[in-house]
Enzyme design. Structure first.
Site, PDB file in Angstrom:
ATOM      1  CB  SER A   1      -0.741   7.711   3.987  1.00 26.35           C
ATOM      2  OG  SER A   1      -1.110   6.620   3.555  1.00 26.35           O
ATOM      3  CD  GLU A   2       2.859   5.402  -2.643  1.00 28.96           C
ATOM      4  OE1 GLU A   2       2.412   5.153  -3.934  1.00 28.96           O
ATOM      5  OE2 GLU A   2       3.770   4.971  -2.198  1.00 28.96           O
ATOM      6  CG  ASN A   3      -3.721   6.701   0.732  1.00 34.77           C
ATOM      7  OD1 ASN A   3      -2.553   6.813   1.605  1.00 34.77           O
ATOM      8  ND2 ASN A   3      -4.662   6.314   1.161  1.00 34.77           N
ATOM      9  N   GLY A   4      -2.494  10.015  -0.472  1.00 33.47           N
ATOM     10  CA  GLY A   4      -2.870  11.494  -0.340  1.00 33.47           C
ATOM     11  C   GLY A   4      -3.517  11.701   0.942  1.00 33.47           C
TER      12      GLY A   4
ATOM     13  CB  SER B   1       0.181  12.467  -2.488  1.00 37.31           C
ATOM     14  OG  SER B   1       0.916  11.516  -1.507  1.00 37.31           O
TER      15      SER B   1
END
Length: 216
Positions: free
Chosen positions: A48-51, A89
């Site tokens: 997930s892009e948010n880390g 990320s």
């Protein structure tokens, strides 16, 4: 189908494309639903892009609102999962480590160009991480509804600002599975009892029928 059923249908079909051992990014919106339909016999790691890697299905019921996907929806974390900052990320994304990214879109065209951030008449902050995902992932799957208020979203040429050029590999909608090739858009599978005529009518771009076209 209502909207939720329709989106779940698309997400389930996308999940069937994933292969054992892949690192897969799920974008905001419809793509995040894919996490709920990963087949039990397939072991993939969701990014997930948010880390976040090791993302699991949505929380039901919600017990911890601090664990969320890129869209802010509370999700579970699988054994071995990890959290990290945006630098790590995007190092994963830009470093070419993603096998697949699944993204929504406003438009896709027959050249594999994608426009997925500029909504006409609305102020938007910009394309965000989609630009990085579209150029960094080895495979790009677009998961979207086939039309918007009856208007085709799969076009001969996008007329909204592009997020990336020649980036899309596969398009999955509630109507069809369409592969982007050098020769054009190849219709590989028709879904949910739609007919070939209905799929083409809902698509501005001319579709090439695969010799082994599936109906499911």
């Amino acid at each position: 189908m209502d909207k939720e059923q329709l989106q779940n249908t698309i997400a389930k079909r996308v999940a069937a494309e994933l292969k054992d051992g892949q690192l897969v990014n799920l974008g905001i919106g419809l793509p995040t639903r894919v996490a709920n339909f990963i087949p039990n016999n397939i072991n993939v790691t969701l990014h997930s892009e948010n880390g976040f890697v090791g993302m699991g299905p949505a929380q039901e019921p919600v017990t911890d609102t601090t664990i969320t996907n890129a869209g802010g929806v509370p999700v579970t974390i699988n054994s071995g999962g990890a959290f990290f900052d945006s630098a790590v990320s995007f190092g994963i994304i830009r470093g070419g480590h993603l096998d697949v990214t699944v993204l929504g879109s406003l438009q896709v065209d027959e050249g594999g160009n994608i426009a997925n951030y500029m909504i006409p008449g609305k102020l938007v902050p910009g394309m965000g991480g989609a630009m990085d995902l579209l150029t960094g992932a080895k495979q790009v799957i677009v998961a979207m509804e086939h039309t918007a208020k009856g208007a085709p979203k799969i076009l001969k040429e996008c007329n909204l600002p592009l997020t990336a050029k020649n980036a899309v590999n596969l398009i999955i909608t509630e109507m069809a599975v369409i592969r982007v090739t050098d020769k054009g858009l190849v219709l590989e599978e028709i879904l949910n009892d739609y007919t070939l005529e209905q799929v083409q009518q809902a698509t501005e771009a001319e579709l090439i029928t695969a010799p082994d076209l599936k109906q499911s």
